[in-house]
Design a protein around this motif. Sequence first.
Motif, short mmCIF file in Angstrom:
data_model
loop_
_atom_site.label_atom_id
_atom_site.label_comp_id
_atom_site.label_asym_id
_atom_site.label_seq_id
_atom_site.Cartn_x
_atom_site.Cartn_y
_atom_site.Cartn_z
N THR A 291 41.46 32.93 23.79
CA THR A 291 40.91 34.70 23.29
C THR A 291 40.27 33.39 21.70
OG1 THR A 291 42.67 34.57 20.94
CG2 THR A 291 42.79 36.25 23.52
N GLN A 292 38.91 34.09 20.90
CA GLN A 292 38.02 34.13 20.35
C GLN A 292 39.01 33.52 19.03
OE1 GLN A 292 35.00 33.25 20.56
NE2 GLN A 292 34.58 32.60 18.45
N ASP B 71 48.40 25.84 24.03
CA ASP B 71 48.57 25.38 25.18
C ASP B 71 47.29 25.03 25.78
OD1 ASP B 71 48.99 25.03 28.24
OD2 ASP B 71 49.87 26.12 28.08
N THR B 72 46.54 23.97 25.47
CA THR B 72 45.21 23.30 25.82
C THR B 72 44.89 23.15 27.80
OG1 THR B 72 45.96 20.98 26.29
CG2 THR B 72 45.38 21.99 24.21
N SER B 73 46.07 23.23 28.11
CA SER B 73 45.93 23.37 29.87
C SER B 73 44.90 24.63 29.94
CB SER B 73 47.20 23.14 30.21
OG SER B 73 47.91 24.15 29.81
N ASN C 67 39.07 29.59 16.93
CA ASN C 67 39.27 29.14 15.71
C ASN C 67 40.20 28.78 15.16
OD1 ASN C 67 37.10 30.97 15.90
ND2 ASN C 67 37.86 32.77 15.00
N GLU C 68 41.11 29.11 15.14
CA GLU C 68 42.91 28.39 15.48
C GLU C 68 42.27 26.74 15.34
OE1 GLU C 68 47.41 28.75 14.85
OE2 GLU C 68 46.43 30.49 15.29
N TRP C 69 42.18 26.64 16.57
CA TRP C 69 41.77 25.04 17.87
C TRP C 69 40.60 24.31 16.73
CZ3 TRP C 69 43.98 22.18 20.76
CH2 TRP C 69 43.76 20.42 21.11
N ARG C 70 40.13 25.16 16.11
CA ARG C 70 38.78 24.14 15.70
C ARG C 70 39.02 23.92 14.25
NH1 ARG C 70 35.22 27.16 19.04
NH2 ARG C 70 35.57 29.25 18.29
#
Length: 155
Positions: free
Chosen positions: A26-27, A18-20, A31-34
């Motif tokens: 959490t870290q 959820d980008t909002s 990490n998953e997003w990047r």
Amino acid sequence: MGKEMIYIDFTDGKKQLDTSKMEQWTQEEWNEWRGEPEDHVGIQKVLFNDSDFYMKITRIHYDEATKDMYVTFEAQNKMDRNFSIQFGSWRVDDEEFDLSNSMPEFLGVNSNIIHFRKSVKYMFLKSTIIMEVNIIDVDNNTTFREFEFTLKIYS
């Protein structure tokens, strides 16, 4: 021969974030997003590869100045006849586009891999692309194979 229906889910196995609520991530979520460096190659997916033909989607990108969404491809004819690729209807999210009058992509006898792109007036894909693709026998102007690809890019 009927239309070959192919569904490819690029979101399979990906956690939806959820980008909002990025300020609360959490870290592990960051990490998953990047992702990992090997995750940053864009969309590279073989659509079909058999003894007759090969076709791969290699990129989706946008031109903000013209408001175009470009989809790039690779294709190869492995047969001893001339063929072309003709796109039909595309549905991008909820908008429909007719590409049937666009110039077909020629695939000569036992061709090398060719690179080409098609575009539609659409910015920032939200979820899904559905593409009709016809393989046309150039010598007698008949449809040799028909595909409908459903590509779920985002959840």
